[in-house]
Scaffold this motif. Sequence first.
Motif, PDB file in Angstrom:
ATOM      1  N   SER A 151     -47.358  -6.638   5.721  1.00  9.91           N
ATOM      2  CA  SER A 151     -45.967  -6.848   6.128  1.00  9.91           C
ATOM      3  C   SER A 151     -45.073  -6.938   4.899  1.00  9.91           C
ATOM      4  O   SER A 151     -43.936  -6.469   4.925  1.00  9.91           O
ATOM      5  CB  SER A 151     -45.841  -8.079   7.022  1.00  9.91           C
ATOM      6  OG  SER A 151     -46.235  -9.224   6.339  1.00  9.91           O
ATOM      7  N   ILE A 208     -41.834  -4.475   4.181  1.00 10.66           N
ATOM      8  CA  ILE A 208     -40.516  -4.980   3.788  1.00 10.66           C
ATOM      9  C   ILE A 208     -40.067  -4.303   2.499  1.00 10.66           C
ATOM     10  O   ILE A 208     -38.918  -3.864   2.360  1.00 10.66           O
ATOM     11  CB  ILE A 208     -40.568  -6.520   3.579  1.00 10.66           C
ATOM     12  CG1 ILE A 208     -40.934  -7.239   4.860  1.00 10.66           C
ATOM     13  CG2 ILE A 208     -39.256  -7.031   3.008  1.00 10.66           C
ATOM     14  CD1 ILE A 208     -39.820  -7.451   5.806  1.00 10.66           C
ATOM     15  N   PHE A 211     -31.788  -5.917   7.847  1.00  6.55           N
ATOM     16  CA  PHE A 211     -32.395  -6.844   8.796  1.00  6.55           C
ATOM     17  C   PHE A 211     -31.888  -6.518  10.206  1.00  6.55           C
ATOM     18  O   PHE A 211     -30.720  -6.207  10.351  1.00  6.55           O
ATOM     19  CB  PHE A 211     -32.036  -8.275   8.402  1.00  6.55           C
ATOM     20  CG  PHE A 211     -32.563  -9.318   9.335  1.00  6.55           C
ATOM     21  CD1 PHE A 211     -33.850  -9.796   9.193  1.00  6.55           C
ATOM     22  CD2 PHE A 211     -31.765  -9.803  10.367  1.00  6.55           C
ATOM     23  CE1 PHE A 211     -34.338 -10.751  10.062  1.00  6.55           C
ATOM     24  CE2 PHE A 211     -32.263 -10.750  11.240  1.00  6.55           C
ATOM     25  CZ  PHE A 211     -33.549 -11.220  11.087  1.00  6.55           C
ATOM     26  N   ASP A 243     -38.301  -6.020   9.160  1.00  6.84           N
ATOM     27  CA  ASP A 243     -39.136  -7.138   9.618  1.00  6.84           C
ATOM     28  C   ASP A 243     -39.875  -6.781  10.907  1.00  6.84           C
ATOM     29  O   ASP A 243     -41.066  -7.051  11.053  1.00  6.84           O
ATOM     30  CB  ASP A 243     -38.247  -8.372   9.843  1.00  6.84           C
ATOM     31  CG  ASP A 243     -37.393  -8.653   8.635  1.00  6.84           C
ATOM     32  OD1 ASP A 243     -37.696  -9.591   7.916  1.00  6.84           O
ATOM     33  OD2 ASP A 243     -36.426  -7.887   8.391  1.00  6.84           O
ATOM     34  N   ILE A 282     -44.018 -11.759   5.442  1.00 10.21           N
ATOM     35  CA  ILE A 282     -42.586 -11.454   5.351  1.00 10.21           C
ATOM     36  C   ILE A 282     -41.877 -12.515   4.516  1.00 10.21           C
ATOM     37  O   ILE A 282     -41.139 -12.206   3.575  1.00 10.21           O
ATOM     38  CB  ILE A 282     -41.968 -11.384   6.768  1.00 10.21           C
ATOM     39  CG1 ILE A 282     -42.516 -10.162   7.514  1.00 10.21           C
ATOM     40  CG2 ILE A 282     -40.455 -11.311   6.681  1.00 10.21           C
ATOM     41  CD1 ILE A 282     -42.088 -10.095   8.964  1.00 10.21           C
ATOM     42  N   TYR A 320     -40.020 -12.063   0.758  1.00  9.82           N
ATOM     43  CA  TYR A 320     -38.630 -12.442   0.492  1.00  9.82           C
ATOM     44  C   TYR A 320     -38.552 -13.502  -0.599  1.00  9.82           C
ATOM     45  O   TYR A 320     -37.685 -13.456  -1.465  1.00  9.82           O
ATOM     46  CB  TYR A 320     -37.968 -12.991   1.763  1.00  9.82           C
ATOM     47  CG  TYR A 320     -37.517 -11.921   2.719  1.00  9.82           C
ATOM     48  CD1 TYR A 320     -36.840 -10.791   2.274  1.00  9.82           C
ATOM     49  CD2 TYR A 320     -37.731 -12.056   4.094  1.00  9.82           C
ATOM     50  CE1 TYR A 320     -36.418  -9.821   3.165  1.00  9.82           C
ATOM     51  CE2 TYR A 320     -37.313 -11.087   4.989  1.00  9.82           C
ATOM     52  CZ  TYR A 320     -36.653  -9.967   4.510  1.00  9.82           C
ATOM     53  OH  TYR A 320     -36.235  -9.016   5.375  1.00  9.82           O
TER      54      TYR A 320
END
Lengths: 254, 337
Positions: free
Chosen positions: B70, B74, B85, B89, B226, B230
């Motif tokens: 994941s 991203i 966004f 995601d 995720i 970030y």
Amino acid sequence: MEKPDQQHALTVKSVSKNFGGVRAMRSVSFDVPVGERRALIGPNGAGKTTLFNTIAGELVPNEGSISFFGIDITRSSVQKRANLGLGRTYQISQLFLDLSVEENLYLSGSGGATKAFKFLGSWKKNKVERDWAQEVADQVGLKEYKNSTVSELSHGLQRQLEVGMAIAMRPRLIMLDEPAAGLSPSERIILTDLIKKLPRDVTLILIEHDMEIVLDIADRITVMYHGSVIAEGTPAEIRSNLEVQKVYLGSSYV
Amino acid sequence: MSFMRNNTIKSIFYVIATILLVLLPFYVGQYTVTTFIRIIYFGFLSLSMGFLIGQGGMVSLTQTAFFGLSGYIIGLFGVERGLIFPWPDLMAIGAVLILAFLFGIIAMRTHKIVFLMITLAFGQVCWAFAAQNTTILRGWSGIRGIRPFVIYGINFNEYQNFYWASLVLFFLSVFILWRITKSPFGLALNGIRENPKRMAAIGYPVYWIRVVAFLIAAVYAGLGGILAAYNTGIIMPTTIQLSRTIWVLLTVILGGASYFFGPIVGTAIAVWLDVLISGVTERYNLVIGVIFLLIVLFSPTGVIGIFDTLRKDKKFTITNIFSFKKRRYIQKHKRRW
């Protein structure tokens, strides 16, 4: 083509099973009519448990066919046979040891393929299934152990639960593999009573070495020896059968 | 009723803990808050593995690959393609589900040690692919420059906002997973942990239940991935290497694999030990190893297991020290927690 047979709960037709070179079952055939209580006896290594595992689907036979209420189940999965109404117990208890008695019976009582995929809401809120688990617990004499963890129960109580697990499935055919294995004389009485109290419309197949239990419960007896069926008949017929006496019963039952 | 009083104390404890966590950015600095964000995303990963181990009896070493996958999605779609966004995601979770399904339908044919080995192989294949693919996944250097988004005027680049968002997501996810463990599905999964043979014999589709459990666990690993992408701003093969998987497995055992909250407690302890001890000595892995060894030696059920034993022990209980009924209740109904 034969018509679907509704008179027989189970029809086993010339089933053979080999383990490598060992021929565990040689062309075994027998029928069990609906509602009958059949005992399966024979010395150790006669192929009784192999036959059970073949009927329940844990083993696939090399030859022959098995039908259950007229439906051919020779190659069906264990799960499918269970959903058709075939319940069994094991010689060595196969329980969910870390779960409670109620959880065990609940699981057994709601084993349909659709009932497992419910993600929301606690299982404790499913009143119907829980009541049924409670009813079975009462029936097999585990009323006051409902919340006990199974691993803490005595061997005798675990054997009672083992039978309860099969009952909770509401099966049409119930197969008991030495239900009284390792039980004390008093525990044997409790268990025999429990089996005798099963509804008469449920067909029953029983493997048991204790002849008192067998003679008490069974309508008919099938005798296996070296992977073959050597005799079949009422308890009286089996007692007077000379071959059976030779291989199995011993002089005290003559 | 002593039992109710104990529940009240418990809920008060949870309420206070929740308030303290929510207000965290107001009384500690950025470093501590970031450490809590790390606990949250590794908590997701640990929960993913712990759910499979504790509820389903499946030790899977593939979960870190979903965590990384994941992150890569991203990176690829958020940074390099510039999608906004929530598309990267959602795509990340979708990709995780597809990969988990493909792995699951193969791996769930096996049990126990074979399952462990096959999931190890899957994890290593993913790692090797990420490391060797230089055209898309940028090989060892990985994808850099992943930034959280600004939405409805809230800038999640600010660590406080990101912390709150992560916390809300974590609370929601943990609550949902907790409900799942209590549902008929959760009970069926417990049955499979205890005895898959019997589960088949009473009519459960054992294989598909395990596949679905694997999908659920994969989504949790994906959510963690995720947040991690970030927060760190970078995704590279070292994120999903085997030592990370083993570390996660250790956190599960440290907290108590058989308890639902074990993996979370284990992660919190392990992350804080990393932070605290690495400030003191360079050989912090040695110290952490010894601490881990001691805990496992003295309590095979992990840290929660220690408290659980104390709770059941008459001498050490706080809430039920005066209550005879409660003591009898515990002795009679030995529950896991």
